[in-house]
Design a protein around this motif. Sequence first.
Motif, PDB file in Angstrom:
ATOM      1  N   ALA A   1      13.032   2.887   5.135  1.00  0.00           N
ATOM      2  CA  ALA A   1      12.348   2.427   3.919  1.00  0.00           C
ATOM      3  C   ALA A   1      11.630   3.586   3.219  1.00  0.00           C
ATOM      4  O   ALA A   1      11.688   3.720   1.985  1.00  0.00           O
ATOM      5  N   ASP A   2      10.977   4.446   4.003  1.00  0.00           N
ATOM      6  CA  ASP A   2      10.277   5.603   3.415  1.00  0.00           C
ATOM      7  C   ASP A   2      11.259   6.535   2.704  1.00  0.00           C
ATOM      8  O   ASP A   2      10.995   7.003   1.596  1.00  0.00           O
ATOM      9  N   ASP A   3      12.374   6.792   3.368  1.00  0.00           N
ATOM     10  CA  ASP A   3      13.376   7.694   2.770  1.00  0.00           C
ATOM     11  C   ASP A   3      13.906   7.117   1.463  1.00  0.00           C
ATOM     12  O   ASP A   3      14.034   7.809   0.453  1.00  0.00           O
ATOM     13  N   LEU A   4      14.194   5.833   1.514  1.00  0.00           N
ATOM     14  CA  LEU A   4      14.740   5.158   0.332  1.00  0.00           C
ATOM     15  C   LEU A   4      13.716   5.175  -0.810  1.00  0.00           C
ATOM     16  O   LEU A   4      14.061   5.457  -1.969  1.00  0.00           O
ATOM     17  N   ALA A   5      12.459   4.910  -0.465  1.00  0.00           N
ATOM     18  CA  ALA A   5      11.400   4.917  -1.488  1.00  0.00           C
ATOM     19  C   ALA A   5      11.272   6.301  -2.100  1.00  0.00           C
ATOM     20  O   ALA A   5      11.183   6.452  -3.322  1.00  0.00           O
ATOM     21  N   GLY A   6      11.300   7.325  -1.247  1.00  0.00           N
ATOM     22  CA  GLY A   6      11.186   8.702  -1.740  1.00  0.00           C
ATOM     23  C   GLY A   6      12.303   9.025  -2.711  1.00  0.00           C
ATOM     24  O   GLY A   6      12.069   9.567  -3.793  1.00  0.00           O
TER      25      GLY A   6
ATOM     26  N   GLU B   1       0.822  -1.218   0.000  1.00  0.00           N
ATOM     27  CA  GLU B   1       0.000   0.000   0.000  1.00  0.00           C
ATOM     28  C   GLU B   1       0.855   1.267   0.000  1.00  0.00           C
ATOM     29  O   GLU B   1       0.479   2.275  -0.605  1.00  0.00           O
ATOM     30  N   LYS B   2       1.974   1.231   0.667  1.00  0.00           N
ATOM     31  CA  LYS B   2       2.821   2.436   0.746  1.00  0.00           C
ATOM     32  C   LYS B   2       3.369   2.820  -0.626  1.00  0.00           C
ATOM     33  O   LYS B   2       3.464   3.998  -0.947  1.00  0.00           O
TER      34      LYS B   2
ATOM     35  N   VAL C   1       2.375   5.543  -6.366  1.00  0.00           N
ATOM     36  CA  VAL C   1       2.007   5.363  -7.782  1.00  0.00           C
ATOM     37  C   VAL C   1       0.766   6.201  -8.102  1.00  0.00           C
ATOM     38  O   VAL C   1       0.711   6.877  -9.131  1.00  0.00           O
ATOM     39  N   TYR C   2      -0.221   6.166  -7.199  1.00  0.00           N
ATOM     40  CA  TYR C   2      -1.449   6.934  -7.461  1.00  0.00           C
ATOM     41  C   TYR C   2      -1.121   8.417  -7.610  1.00  0.00           C
ATOM     42  O   TYR C   2      -1.677   9.107  -8.458  1.00  0.00           O
ATOM     43  N   LYS C   3      -0.202   8.895  -6.777  1.00  0.00           N
ATOM     44  CA  LYS C   3       0.194  10.307  -6.868  1.00  0.00           C
ATOM     45  C   LYS C   3       0.798  10.606  -8.234  1.00  0.00           C
ATOM     46  O   LYS C   3       0.530  11.638  -8.834  1.00  0.00           O
ATOM     47  N   LYS C   4       1.612   9.669  -8.706  1.00  0.00           N
ATOM     48  CA  LYS C   4       2.233   9.851 -10.035  1.00  0.00           C
ATOM     49  C   LYS C   4       1.168   9.934 -11.111  1.00  0.00           C
ATOM     50  O   LYS C   4       1.304  10.655 -12.088  1.00  0.00           O
ATOM     51  N   MET C   5       0.093   9.136 -10.919  1.00  0.00           N
ATOM     52  CA  MET C   5      -0.969   9.102 -11.930  1.00  0.00           C
ATOM     53  C   MET C   5      -1.732  10.430 -11.993  1.00  0.00           C
ATOM     54  O   MET C   5      -2.383  10.719 -12.983  1.00  0.00           O
ATOM     55  N   LEU C   6      -1.650  11.180 -10.914  1.00  0.00           N
ATOM     56  CA  LEU C   6      -2.359  12.463 -10.879  1.00  0.00           C
ATOM     57  C   LEU C   6      -1.492  13.631 -11.333  1.00  0.00           C
ATOM     58  O   LEU C   6      -1.992  14.738 -11.520  1.00  0.00           O
ATOM     59  N   GLU C   7      -0.200  13.348 -11.485  1.00  0.00           N
ATOM     60  CA  GLU C   7       0.696  14.438 -11.870  1.00  0.00           C
ATOM     61  C   GLU C   7       0.434  14.863 -13.301  1.00  0.00           C
ATOM     62  O   GLU C   7       0.266  14.029 -14.185  1.00  0.00           O
ATOM     63  N   ARG C   8       0.392  16.137 -13.505  1.00  0.00           N
ATOM     64  CA  ARG C   8       0.205  16.644 -14.868  1.00  0.00           C
ATOM     65  C   ARG C   8       1.577  16.834 -15.520  1.00  0.00           C
ATOM     66  O   ARG C   8       2.532  17.223 -14.841  1.00  0.00           O
TER      67      ARG C   8
END
Lengths: 293, 143
Positions: B133-138, A278-279, A284-291
Amino acid sequence: MKTIPLTVLVHDGPMARAYLAALRYHGFKPERIIHLIYENHPATGKPVGRLLPKAMREGYQRKSQEASFFHWPRQLKKTHGKLVAAVSDWTAEVTGFSKEVFEAVLGEERLENFAETTETLKITNLKDARLQKAVEKIAPAVVLFTGGGIVPADLLNIPSLRVLHVHPGHLPEVRGSDGLLWSVLTRGRPGMSCFYMAPGIDTGDLIEAIDFPVMALNLPEQSLEDPQGFYRVLYSFCDPILRASLFGRIATNNETFVAIPSEGQDLNQGVTFHFMHEKLRARVYKKMLEREQ
Amino acid sequence: MQDNPAKDLIPYAGQTVGFTETFLVPFLERQDASWRAGDRAALEALCRKVDIAKKVWKDYSPDWKTARVKEPLPLNWWPLLVAAFLQGATQAQSLPADERPVCLKFLNSAFRALDLYRAAGGKDFADELEQWADDLAGREIAA
């Protein structure tokens, strides 16, 4: 409507309907549908209508299966109308499909309308000997597999049978589950690949792999407040239509379905992904909203 | 903890046996950016255990297909496992572009392993590992 030498193995739901509607959009009717009716409930695994008389049982199983497999698209259309519209609009824009194709994923039309002949086949799962026998009977044939999960090697090894599948990821780079999401995350855009199925996950000979344009959904950030709803909308109104779009194109270019050119994949290339956490999905969902700037 | 997870996590894990001893500890102790033979295959096998089977046993056969010690991985060893995924993800950032997506696969399994660790009552190091993990993902997704 032109009849094409194709058997569609229908695991009924948005995916199967999208393929059938896409073929119709291109003016094609498959020669045969084999409609799989599962004797056990897909979610609980328990026998469906066990206590009913045999004559009533099949109709009940079919109805129960339909209600289950089309539950989410029907429900989401009512509860997440704006999200469904935005996802469908983007998908229509990149595929060129009419609204009839999108309506088809709701499963309200009789399956029989989509093919020359339709037969139903009761099975417990894809390993069922009845399925093996039914498919052996139609060989030589080209079959489109519309479900998920692993098709048994015995079925794929039937002589003079070729089984086609569309995977929602650009092969060989993106294999495995949640292909649509992993494609957007790792390649920046959705990808789809059509291949001849072989034992092994997404490893068969590749017919065509394509990338779609970057997703830019016209939605506010608040749309992400229900991530599970977002996920279900994508898998009801985007993923099946993109798969069907590639398949429609392949059918148009290879109407006879005889010896469609294909190429072996480099199995050392790419990554087999599992269901996305989910994280990462949220990103990914945020990317889908990027213009696009 | 991000620079040297092994420093804190290995003593916390206590006595290690099985793959934690033969793979996880040496892998974490090395602290280098290069892959060695078997590292990627081992991490990918562990991804399958965590993401699909949702169970990790104490030890496996060399090909990772069969459980050699069919006892669940003790809770105090889970932070090592999460850290190994994160170290693997960090190392994958130096791979050629076409192989680099495996970084996100390892990150995905790190998040899943953290969920399993917490669901089993694990608390120690969980927040720090999640932050890592969050930092790495970002960083990876922005790259």
